[in-house]
Scaffold this motif. Sequence first.
Motif, PDB file in Angstrom:
ATOM      1  N   GLU A 132     -22.807  -5.968   9.110  1.00 20.71           N
ATOM      2  CA  GLU A 132     -23.555  -6.792   8.155  1.00 20.71           C
ATOM      3  C   GLU A 132     -24.988  -7.039   8.597  1.00 20.71           C
ATOM      4  N   GLY A 133     -25.290  -6.718   9.860  1.00 20.42           N
ATOM      5  CA  GLY A 133     -26.633  -6.960  10.369  1.00 20.42           C
ATOM      6  C   GLY A 133     -26.931  -8.448  10.449  1.00 20.42           C
ATOM      7  N   LEU A 142     -21.223   0.024   7.645  1.00 20.93           N
ATOM      8  CA  LEU A 142     -21.419   1.177   8.512  1.00 20.93           C
ATOM      9  C   LEU A 142     -20.096   1.606   9.138  1.00 20.93           C
ATOM     10  N   VAL A 143     -19.979   2.894   9.412  1.00 21.22           N
ATOM     11  CA  VAL A 143     -18.760   3.457   9.988  1.00 21.22           C
ATOM     12  C   VAL A 143     -18.936   3.647  11.491  1.00 21.22           C
ATOM     13  N   LYS A 144     -17.935   3.218  12.242  1.00 16.59           N
ATOM     14  CA  LYS A 144     -17.919   3.461  13.684  1.00 16.59           C
ATOM     15  C   LYS A 144     -17.353   4.861  13.916  1.00 16.59           C
ATOM     16  N   VAL A 145     -17.995   5.649  14.790  1.00 13.66           N
ATOM     17  CA  VAL A 145     -17.555   7.019  15.041  1.00 13.66           C
ATOM     18  C   VAL A 145     -17.136   7.139  16.503  1.00 13.66           C
ATOM     19  N   ALA A 146     -15.826   7.303  16.738  1.00 17.72           N
ATOM     20  CA  ALA A 146     -15.281   7.414  18.089  1.00 17.72           C
ATOM     21  C   ALA A 146     -14.823   8.847  18.338  1.00 17.72           C
ATOM     22  N   LYS A 147     -15.214   9.410  19.490  1.00 18.29           N
ATOM     23  CA  LYS A 147     -14.887  10.810  19.765  1.00 18.29           C
ATOM     24  C   LYS A 147     -14.537  11.030  21.227  1.00 18.29           C
ATOM     25  N   THR A 278     -24.894   6.239  11.972  1.00 20.80           N
ATOM     26  CA  THR A 278     -23.526   6.493  11.517  1.00 20.80           C
ATOM     27  C   THR A 278     -23.440   6.258  10.017  1.00 20.80           C
ATOM     28  N   PRO A 279     -22.527   6.941   9.327  1.00 21.06           N
ATOM     29  CA  PRO A 279     -22.417   6.798   7.864  1.00 21.06           C
ATOM     30  C   PRO A 279     -22.204   5.335   7.465  1.00 21.06           C
ATOM     31  N   PRO A 280     -22.715   4.944   6.284  1.00 15.85           N
ATOM     32  CA  PRO A 280     -23.401   5.775   5.297  1.00 15.85           C
ATOM     33  C   PRO A 280     -24.919   5.833   5.466  1.00 15.85           C
TER      34      PRO A 280
END
Length: 420
Positions: A132-133, A142-147, A278-280
């Motif tokens: 939400e900032g 926003l999407v969290k991207v875990a790899k 990260t998206p979007p």
Amino acid sequence: MSSTIIKLSRNTENAPVNSISTQSVAFSHYNNISAQLPVDSKTGAIVAGDITEQAKQCFENIKAIVESIDHVMDDVVKINIFLKNISDIGAVDAVYATFFQNYLPVRTTVAVAALPLDGALLQVDALLSNGEGTAPQAPCDLVKVAKNTENAPKSSVSTHTVAFSHYNNISAQLPVDPATGKLIAGSVKEQTGQCLKNIKAILESIDVPFDDIVKVNIFLKNLADIDAVNEVYTTFFPDSSIARAVAYVPARTVIAASALPMDALVQIDAVVSHGDGTPPQAVEDRHGIVIRANNTENAPKCALSTQTVAFSHYNHLSAQLPVDPKTGAVVAGDVTEQAKQCLTNIKAIVESIGHVMDDAVKINIQLKNIADIDAVNKVYTTFFNSDLPARTTVGVSAITMDALVQIDTVISNAEGTPPA
């Protein structure tokens, strides 16, 4: 504050309230959580029981803070665990798994010499995504991207890399060969090289260059090994022709550990700029947002680190020792004078980039003697005029230059970096 985005500091009665830190300090798309001790918020005392009960209480406190700001534990991006006894790691992991069942944050685990409260066996801090900032940013899911990658050692308790918005955090890397899952043979030099190779493999797996690192934390079993570590470190930084042209090195903190997982001699974690977001968020050229590195003559300089590295809406500062920038020596005096010098150095760096101390969102303090904490706190509070930052304090067996105290910080950066 330095610009329009507002730092949001909050406490809840459902977790222990501390007079020298704020439980949760949000800024832009991240939220910094102060280190939580195994203290019952109702009694103000350490919970009865063994490491299992204490670990449960630390995570309950973090969960209470997270939920008080309408978040969930799966919004945690990074966890730092500080243990009195590294052999307790298995018991802590068993508790940990019950709080993160669907997703694992990046993680750093280290044993330290002492913690701020007698009887505490561990403390835990956290970094939280904040989609939400903070005002006046508009909320964004926003999407969290875990790899993970097969080219670095995998862990059952952490993810290699978790990206959110314009930052990417890397789990602490041990000197483990990913092919065997075992510590490599050799000295601290070989172990340092393997740690950095593992970090590089993780970055390459997400198509990020090594010089996108903005902050490095090095944990050493023996601080006397630092020269050997630095010899290897300089073969990894700078990594590209662009970085070499400007002699770019990240901000850095070196911490003496009393023990590390797997009885390693060294462990390294990193914070990485993530220009594509990260998206979007619209994918940008990763060089579209600029890493802005800065040094000032008013604080001690180091060839192995940059005093402050800004990227997007955060600014990471290297750990400051109680060194007089004019003489290059540790200041005379007790821990009060040394703490004052560390904070004076931080203030000089902060002011050199047009900021103020109240822009700090997180402070990390390492003390040679944890009993000095009250003296440090008296000095500490004189450097802030409004809500205190989130904070983590640990006792360590040694500090560079035989100092009594070392302090690093993360500063909010409302103006962002170009072209933001």
